[in-house]
Design a protein around this motif. Structure first.
Motif, PDB file in Angstrom:
ATOM      1  N   VAL A 168       0.866  -1.188   0.000  1.00  0.00           N
ATOM      2  CA  VAL A 168       0.000   0.000   0.000  1.00  0.00           C
ATOM      3  C   VAL A 168       0.897   1.230   0.000  1.00  0.00           C
ATOM      4  O   VAL A 168       1.981   1.231   0.585  1.00  0.00           O
ATOM      5  N   CYS A 169       0.420   2.261  -0.672  1.00  0.00           N
ATOM      6  CA  CYS A 169       1.168   3.512  -0.719  1.00  0.00           C
ATOM      7  C   CYS A 169       0.205   4.648  -1.003  1.00  0.00           C
ATOM      8  O   CYS A 169      -0.985   4.420  -1.279  1.00  0.00           O
ATOM      9  N   SER A 170       0.686   5.870  -0.964  1.00  0.00           N
ATOM     10  CA  SER A 170      -0.156   7.032  -1.238  1.00  0.00           C
ATOM     11  C   SER A 170      -0.532   7.065  -2.714  1.00  0.00           C
ATOM     12  O   SER A 170       0.185   6.509  -3.568  1.00  0.00           O
ATOM     13  N   PRO A 171      -1.660   7.690  -3.043  1.00  0.00           N
ATOM     14  CA  PRO A 171      -2.038   7.808  -4.463  1.00  0.00           C
ATOM     15  C   PRO A 171      -0.952   8.452  -5.312  1.00  0.00           C
ATOM     16  O   PRO A 171      -0.755   8.061  -6.473  1.00  0.00           O
ATOM     17  N   ALA A 172      -0.221   9.407  -4.760  1.00  0.00           N
ATOM     18  CA  ALA A 172       0.830  10.078  -5.540  1.00  0.00           C
ATOM     19  C   ALA A 172       1.931   9.104  -5.916  1.00  0.00           C
ATOM     20  O   ALA A 172       2.419   9.102  -7.063  1.00  0.00           O
ATOM     21  N   LEU A 173       2.340   8.254  -4.968  1.00  0.00           N
ATOM     22  CA  LEU A 173       3.379   7.265  -5.280  1.00  0.00           C
ATOM     23  C   LEU A 173       2.851   6.201  -6.235  1.00  0.00           C
ATOM     24  O   LEU A 173       3.586   5.710  -7.107  1.00  0.00           O
ATOM     25  N   ALA A 174       1.591   5.842  -6.080  1.00  0.00           N
ATOM     26  CA  ALA A 174       1.016   4.789  -6.924  1.00  0.00           C
ATOM     27  C   ALA A 174       0.897   5.226  -8.373  1.00  0.00           C
ATOM     28  O   ALA A 174       0.862   4.378  -9.286  1.00  0.00           O
ATOM     29  N   ALA A 175       0.845   6.540  -8.609  1.00  0.00           N
ATOM     30  CA  ALA A 175       0.653   7.047  -9.973  1.00  0.00           C
ATOM     31  C   ALA A 175       1.769   6.621 -10.916  1.00  0.00           C
ATOM     32  O   ALA A 175       1.558   6.502 -12.127  1.00  0.00           O
ATOM     33  N   GLY A 231       3.057   9.436   2.403  1.00  0.00           N
ATOM     34  CA  GLY A 231       3.828   9.409   1.176  1.00  0.00           C
ATOM     35  C   GLY A 231       5.305   9.135   1.360  1.00  0.00           C
ATOM     36  O   GLY A 231       6.107   9.385   0.457  1.00  0.00           O
ATOM     37  N   GLN A 232       5.682   8.576   2.516  1.00  0.00           N
ATOM     38  CA  GLN A 232       7.099   8.345   2.795  1.00  0.00           C
ATOM     39  C   GLN A 232       7.615   7.031   2.222  1.00  0.00           C
ATOM     40  O   GLN A 232       8.814   6.763   2.282  1.00  0.00           O
ATOM     41  N   GLY A 233       6.729   6.214   1.696  1.00  0.00           N
ATOM     42  CA  GLY A 233       7.163   4.962   1.114  1.00  0.00           C
ATOM     43  C   GLY A 233       6.010   3.994   0.980  1.00  0.00           C
ATOM     44  O   GLY A 233       4.853   4.324   1.227  1.00  0.00           O
ATOM     45  N   VAL A 234       6.341   2.767   0.595  1.00  0.00           N
ATOM     46  CA  VAL A 234       5.343   1.715   0.416  1.00  0.00           C
ATOM     47  C   VAL A 234       5.455   0.736   1.582  1.00  0.00           C
ATOM     48  O   VAL A 234       6.558   0.423   2.043  1.00  0.00           O
ATOM     49  N   MET A 235       4.322   0.255   2.041  1.00  0.00           N
ATOM     50  CA  MET A 235       4.294  -0.666   3.183  1.00  0.00           C
ATOM     51  C   MET A 235       3.618  -1.960   2.772  1.00  0.00           C
ATOM     52  O   MET A 235       2.684  -1.969   1.966  1.00  0.00           O
ATOM     53  N   LEU A 236       4.070  -3.056   3.348  1.00  0.00           N
ATOM     54  CA  LEU A 236       3.411  -4.343   3.170  1.00  0.00           C
ATOM     55  C   LEU A 236       2.384  -4.475   4.297  1.00  0.00           C
ATOM     56  O   LEU A 236       2.737  -4.673   5.462  1.00  0.00           O
ATOM     57  N   ALA A 237       1.113  -4.338   3.949  1.00  0.00           N
ATOM     58  CA  ALA A 237       0.042  -4.276   4.952  1.00  0.00           C
ATOM     59  C   ALA A 237      -0.913  -5.454   4.784  1.00  0.00           C
ATOM     60  O   ALA A 237      -0.774  -6.266   3.865  1.00  0.00           O
ATOM     61  N   TRP A 238      -1.890  -5.534   5.672  1.00  0.00           N
ATOM     62  CA  TRP A 238      -2.901  -6.589   5.603  1.00  0.00           C
ATOM     63  C   TRP A 238      -4.285  -5.969   5.699  1.00  0.00           C
ATOM     64  O   TRP A 238      -4.435  -4.779   5.940  1.00  0.00           O
ATOM     65  N   GLN A 239      -5.321  -6.801   5.510  1.00  0.00           N
ATOM     66  CA  GLN A 239      -6.676  -6.298   5.303  1.00  0.00           C
ATOM     67  C   GLN A 239      -7.181  -5.394   6.420  1.00  0.00           C
ATOM     68  O   GLN A 239      -7.667  -4.281   6.170  1.00  0.00           O
ATOM     69  N   THR A 240      -7.106  -5.864   7.663  1.00  0.00           N
ATOM     70  CA  THR A 240      -7.691  -5.083   8.754  1.00  0.00           C
ATOM     71  C   THR A 240      -6.856  -3.860   9.106  1.00  0.00           C
ATOM     72  O   THR A 240      -7.374  -2.909   9.683  1.00  0.00           O
ATOM     73  N   LEU A 241      -5.579  -3.874   8.749  1.00  0.00           N
ATOM     74  CA  LEU A 241      -4.723  -2.719   9.024  1.00  0.00           C
ATOM     75  C   LEU A 241      -5.004  -1.592   8.040  1.00  0.00           C
ATOM     76  O   LEU A 241      -5.177  -0.434   8.423  1.00  0.00           O
TER      77      LEU A 241
END
Length: 302
Positions: A168-175, A231-241
Motif C-alpha cells: 500500500v502507498c499514497s495515491p501520488a506514489l502509486a501514480a 507518502g514516505q514509502g510503500v508498506m506491506l500491509a494486511w486487510q484489517t490494518l
C-alpha cells in the motif's frame, strides 16, 4: 467471630455435609476427600466444641439431639456463603471486555464501534488494547482477537479471517506504478514486528530474490501505516490494518496481488467458561463487519 478461631472451618463443613447428606460417603464425595478424612474432621470438631454432634451406630453416624440445632444453623450459614461466592463470581453481562492488539483497535475496531452500539445498545464494550494474551480463565476478559496460527495453549480459537498481505502507498506514489517490478523503485517503510518479510509478496508477484530499499523502520505497524499515508514509502500491509485507509482513498493497493501469510485473525475464548450472549453477539457483529469490508475491498480491486 472470635469463637470461630477455636474451631477449624473444614471440620464444620464436614459436619454440616454429613448432617445434610446423611452419610460419610456422600459428604466425602461432595467435599472431594475420603470418608476417613471426613470422620477425622468431625471427631476433631466435636473435641473443639466439647459436644457430641453425631451418635455412632452400626448404620453409621446419626445426628444427636445436641447437634441438630447447630447443624441446622450451619447449613443456613454455608448456603449464605455459597450464594456470596456465586454472586462475587457473577459477571455483569451488560459489560463486555474484549482484548485486542492496539493496532487492530486503532485501525479497524474504533471506526466501527458506533455501529455495534446502534445494534446492541444494551451492551457496553470495554476494550483492552494489548499485545499480551490475557488469561481467559482468571481475568475479566470475555474474548480476544489475535493474529497467529491459531494454536495458543489453554484457549479455544475460531478463525475469523485468513491474513493476506499486499503493498500500500499514497495515491501520488502509486501514480508511477505500471507493473509489479516498478515497486522496487519505491522506498519501503517497515514494521519491525511483522511476522513476515517483503520476500513473501515479492515471490507471489514473480520477483523472488529482489530487494526493497528501506527508508524507515517502525516498531509499530500503525506508525508504519501513517508513514505510508504521508507518502514516505510503500508498506506491506494486511486487510484489517489498511482497509479503512483504502476505502477512504488515502492509500492505494496497486496491482491487486495478495500473498497469504499462513496466519489469520482468530477469536480466542475460554475453554471452560460459558460464552455470554454479549460475546456471541460481538462475534457475529465482527464477522459481518469483516465480510462487508472484504466485499468492499474486492469491489475496489475489481
Amino acid at each position: 467471630m472470635k469463637d470461630l478461631n477455636s474451631v477449624h472451618l473444614n471440620g464444620l463443613r464436614a459436619a454440616e455435609a454429613v448432617g445434610r447428606l446423611g452419610s460419610l460417603a456422600a459428604a466425602a464425595e461432595e467435599l472431594g476427600v475420603t470418608a476417613g478424612a471426613v470422620s477425622q474432621q468431625i471427631a476433631k470438631t466435636e473435641a473443639q466444641l466439647g459436644r457430641t454432634l453425631f451418635e455412632r451406630s452400626p448404620r453409621g453416624l446419626v445426628v444427636s439431639d445436641s447437634g441438630r440445632a447447630l447443624l441446622t444453623r450451619l447449613s443456613s450459614a454455608f448456603r449464605e456463603l455459597a450464594e456470596a461466592v456465586a454472586q462475587a463470581r457473577r459477571r455483569d453481562e451488560s459489560v463486555l471486555t474484549v482484548s485486542v492488539a492496539p493496532v487492530f483497535a486503532a485501525r479497524w475496531l474504533v471506526y466501527r464501534l458506533d455501529r455495534f452500539a446502534e445494534h446492541h445498545p444494551d451492551i457496553r464494550l470495554r476494550i483492552d488494547a494489548t499485545t499480551t494474551l490475557a488469561d481467559l480463565e482468571t481475568s475479566d476478559v470475555d474474548l480476544g482477537i489475535r493474529v497467529g496460527a491459531g494454536r495458543w495453549p489453554g484457549v479455544r480459537s475460531e478463525l475469523l479471517l485468513e491474513q493476506e498481505v499486499f503493498p500500500v502507498c499514497s495515491p501520488a506514489l502509486a501514480a508511477g506504478l505500471r507493473e509489479p517490478a516498478d515497486i522496487l523503485k519505491l522506498p519501503a517503510v517497515i514494521d519491525a514486528h511483522a511476522m513476515f518479510s517483503w520476500e513473501l509478496w515479492l515471490k507471489t508477484a514473480g520477483l523472488s530474490g529482489a530487494a526493497m530499499t528501506v527508508r524507515h523502520t517502525f516498531n509499530d505497524a500503525s506508525l508504519a501505516l501513517d508513514a505510508a499515508i504521508a507518502g514516505q514509502g510503500v508498506m506491506l500491509a494486511w486487510q484489517t490494518l489498511a482497509g479503512y485507509a483504502l476505502l477512504r482513498g488515502s492509500l492505494v493497493a496497486p496491482f491487486g496481488i495478495r500473498a497469504k501469510t499462513g496466519f489469520g485473525h482468530y477469536f480466542v475464548t475460554s475453554v471452560s467458561r460459558r460464552e455470554s450472549k454479549g460475546a456471541a453477539a460481538f462475534k457475529r457483529w465482527v464477522r459481518e463487519e469483516v465480510e462487508e469490508g472484504m466485499r468492499q475491498l474486492a469491489a475496489m480491486a475489481g
